[in-house]
Scaffold this motif. Structure first.
Motif, PDB file in Angstrom:
ATOM      1  N   ARG A 194       0.779  -1.227  -0.201  1.00 22.49           N
ATOM      2  CA  ARG A 194       0.132  -0.096  -0.316  1.00 22.49           C
ATOM      3  C   ARG A 194       0.796   1.170   0.238  1.00 22.49           C
ATOM      4  O   ARG A 194       0.882   2.415  -0.785  1.00 22.49           O
ATOM      5  N   ALA A 195       1.312   1.617   0.679  1.00 14.50           N
ATOM      6  CA  ALA A 195       2.354   2.716   1.033  1.00 14.50           C
ATOM      7  C   ALA A 195       3.886   2.819  -0.048  1.00 14.50           C
ATOM      8  O   ALA A 195       4.033   3.687  -0.358  1.00 14.50           O
ATOM      9  N   SER A 196       3.615   1.797  -1.171  1.00 17.08           N
ATOM     10  CA  SER A 196       4.721   2.296  -2.090  1.00 17.08           C
ATOM     11  C   SER A 196       3.615   2.634  -3.460  1.00 17.08           C
ATOM     12  O   SER A 196       4.274   2.734  -5.192  1.00 17.08           O
ATOM     13  N   GLN A 197       2.365   2.117  -3.181  1.00 14.69           N
ATOM     14  CA  GLN A 197       1.137   2.709  -4.380  1.00 14.69           C
ATOM     15  C   GLN A 197       2.465   3.678  -4.851  1.00 14.69           C
ATOM     16  O   GLN A 197       1.324   4.560  -4.262  1.00 14.69           O
ATOM     17  N   PRO A 198       1.481   4.696  -6.205  1.00 12.63           N
ATOM     18  CA  PRO A 198       1.744   6.176  -6.486  1.00 12.63           C
ATOM     19  C   PRO A 198       0.683   6.508  -6.269  1.00 12.63           C
ATOM     20  O   PRO A 198      -0.080   6.917  -7.242  1.00 12.63           O
ATOM     21  N   ILE A 199       0.371   7.384  -5.025  1.00 10.86           N
ATOM     22  CA  ILE A 199      -0.523   7.858  -4.214  1.00 10.86           C
ATOM     23  C   ILE A 199       0.192   9.356  -3.746  1.00 10.86           C
ATOM     24  O   ILE A 199       1.305   9.294  -3.722  1.00 10.86           O
ATOM     25  N   ASP A 200      -0.467  11.004  -3.651  1.00  9.84           N
ATOM     26  CA  ASP A 200       0.085  11.337  -2.480  1.00  9.84           C
ATOM     27  C   ASP A 200       0.632  11.258  -1.621  1.00  9.84           C
ATOM     28  O   ASP A 200       0.487  10.496  -1.201  1.00  9.84           O
ATOM     29  N   ALA A 201       1.746  12.518  -1.554  1.00 10.14           N
ATOM     30  CA  ALA A 201       2.885  11.601  -0.479  1.00 10.14           C
ATOM     31  C   ALA A 201       1.997  11.865   1.612  1.00 10.14           C
ATOM     32  O   ALA A 201       2.499  10.674   2.160  1.00 10.14           O
ATOM     33  N   ASP A 202       0.256  12.555   1.099  1.00 10.47           N
ATOM     34  CA  ASP A 202      -0.099  12.601   2.336  1.00 10.47           C
ATOM     35  C   ASP A 202      -0.452  10.437   3.171  1.00 10.47           C
ATOM     36  O   ASP A 202      -0.735  10.117   3.965  1.00 10.47           O
ATOM     37  N   THR A 203      -0.817  10.169   1.445  1.00  8.26           N
ATOM     38  CA  THR A 203      -1.333   8.759   1.806  1.00  8.26           C
ATOM     39  C   THR A 203      -0.476   8.051   2.119  1.00  8.26           C
ATOM     40  O   THR A 203      -0.469   6.997   3.071  1.00  8.26           O
TER      41      THR A 203
END
Lengths: 238, 238
Positions: free
Chosen positions: B133-142
Motif C-alpha cells: 500500500r505504501a508503495s502505491q503511486p499516490i500522494d505523499a500524505d497517503t
DNA sequence: ACGCAAACCAATGTCAGAATGGTTCGGGAC
DNA sequence: GTCCCGAACCATTCTGACATTGGTTTGCGT
C-alpha cells in the motif's frame, strides 16, 4: 523579544535586588518540600514592586534553569518532572519481569551509545562515582538503588528528551512492580563482581567516546541481569 | 476462581440468551462512537435478570477480549487504548524533529528484531500488504500514512507491552508535532523507491527470522529517513 | 446451590469555584 | 519616549462536593 538592557539606575537597583533576594530564597532551601515558590503576586507585595518586575526576575531564573513555571500551577525550584507516573501505573499491574527486562535490553544499549557521544568529562566522573557506590560491600537493596541511579544517569546524559521519557517510563514500571519486592535477594559475590566489572566496561567505552562499545557493553550487562533473573524465577513460566 | 460449568437447565438458558444478546449488540455495531455499552444495571433491567448474571456474561466477553471494563468509567467494546496521549502532548511542544528521529533510531530497530523472533506467517503477510500500500503511486500524505501503519504493525507484532507503549508515545509525538505539517512534502521518485526497497528488506529479514538482519535493515531505513529530514531542514540548526 | 436484590466500596467523571501564571491595557514618574 | 505600577482579563490547573460506574459483600428466596 530581545530587550535592550539599559535600565534607569534606580530600576537596575530594584530589579537586581529582587533577583538576588529570590535567588537566595531558592538556594537557601527555605522552601516547602515540593520546591514551590510564593506566587508572583505575593512576591510582588513582599518586595514592594510590581508583578511585571517579579516576572522579569523569574524569567531570568527560568532561562537559567533554576526554576520552572506552569500556568495554573505555580513556580517551582529545580527541574520540571517527567510526568510518566500515570502511564507506568497503567502498565505495571501486568508487568512480567521478563518483559520489562526485554524492554531494557532494547532501550538501554541505545541510551549508552548516545551517552558515549555526549558525555563530558564531568559526566564520566559522576558515573565513576555512582559505579563505585554500587560496588561498596553493602546490602543488596542499597546496591540495587545505586545501580538504578547509575542507569538513570546514563539515560539523562544521553540528552534526548523523548528517549529519557521512555526510559523514565520503563524505570518506574521496573521499580513500582510488585515482583521487585520478591526478586533475587541473594547476589553471590561472583555476580556482584561481574556487575561491577561490566559497569566499568560501560563507563570505559563512554569515556573513550566508543558508541558501539558502550552499546555492546550495556547489552552484555543487561543480558547478565536477565539471565540471573530468569534463573531466580525458576524458569517456570517461559 | 475456576468455576464448574454445570448450571441448572433454566439458568443455562437465561444466561446463554443474555450472552448471545449482548454479543450481538456488540457485533451489530449498534453502539455509540466510543464503543460504550450500557451500564451493568441498565443491562440487568433490560434483560430482566440480576446484575450478577450480567457480570458473568461480561466476564466471559472480557476474557474473550471482546470488551474491556474500568471501574468508575464503564464497559467498552474492543481493545483498551494505550493512554499515551497526555504524555505525548507534554513532550510534543518542544520536539525537535531530529530528536524524535534519533529516538526512532534507538527504539525501532530493536522492535524489528523482536518482531523477527515472533512474527507468524499471517503477520508477515499483513506487513507485505502494508508495504505494498505504501508503495502505491499516490500522494505523499497517503504514502506517509501507510508507512506509519507499517511501522506500527511491526511494533505491535514485537509483542512487548512496555516497548509498545514506548513506541506509541514516540509515534504520537511524531504525528502530533507541528513540524509534521511543514515536513518534506516532495519525495523524489528515487527516495520513494529506496524506501520501498528498504521496507521489503526489513520484512524479508523478519520472514527469515533474522533478528540481527531486521535490526540492521530498520536502522538503515531510519537513517535514510533521517538524512532526508536533515537535508530538507536546511541543516541550519545542528 | 444458585440467582436476585440491596447495599456498600473504590475509582472515575462532572461541575463550579478559587488560585495561578500569561497577557494586555492605561496611568504615572523620570 | 521609556519604563514601572496597578488593574483587569484570559487560560490553565487545583480543589471539593456530588453523581455515576464497575467491584464486592451480604442476606433472602427459590
Amino acid at each position: 523579544m530581545a530587550q535592550h538592557l539599559n535600565y534607569a539606575p534606580e530600576n537596575v537597583e530594584s530589579t537586581d535586588a529582587a533577583l538576588a533576594a529570590v535567588r537566595q530564597m531558592i538556594e537557601a532551601g527555605k522552601l516547602p518540600a515540593d520546591g514551590r515558590l510564593p506566587t508572583e503576586r505575593e512576591l510582588a507585595a513582599e518586595f514592594g514592586c510590581g508583578r511585571r518586575t517579579i516576572r522579569r526576575v523569574l524569567d531570568a531564573l527560568e532561562a537559567e534553569g533554576l526554576i520552572w513555571r506552569k500556568q495554573g500551577k505555580g513556580t517551582f525550584a529545580g527541574q520540571p518532572p517527567d510526568p510518566t507516573g500515570a502511564l507506568a501505573a497503567e502498565i505495571a499491574p501486568d508487568a512480567d519481569p521478563l518483559v520489562v527486562m526485554e524492554a531494557r535490553l532494547c532501550i538501554e544499549p541505545a541510551l549508552a551509545e548516545l551517552c558515549a557521544l555526549r558525555a563530558t568529562g564531568e559526566d564520566v566522573l559522576r558515573l565513576r562515582q555512582l559505579a563505585q557506590r554500587a560496588s561498596q560491600p553493602i546490602d543488596a537493596d542499597t546496591a540495587e538503588l545505586w545501580d538504578g541511579a547509575l542507569h538513570r544517569a546514563i539515560a539523562r546524559i544521553a540528552g534526548n528528551r523523548v528517549m529519557l521519557t521512555a526510559f523514565a517510563l520503563l524505570d518506574e514500571v521496573r521499580m513500582g512492580a510488585d515482583w521487585q519486592k520478591q526478586r533475587h535477594r541473594a547476589r553471590s559475590a561472583e555476580t556482584k563482581a561481574l556487575y561491577d566489572q561490566q559497569h566499568n566496561q560501560i563507563i570505559d567505552a563512554i569515556q573513550a567516546r566508543d558508541g558501539a562499545g558502550a552499546f555492546q557493553a550495556m547489552r552484555a550487562h543487561l543480558q547478565a541481569l536477565s539471565d540471573n533473573l530468569r534463573v531466580s524465577m525458576g524458569e517456570a513460566d517461559r
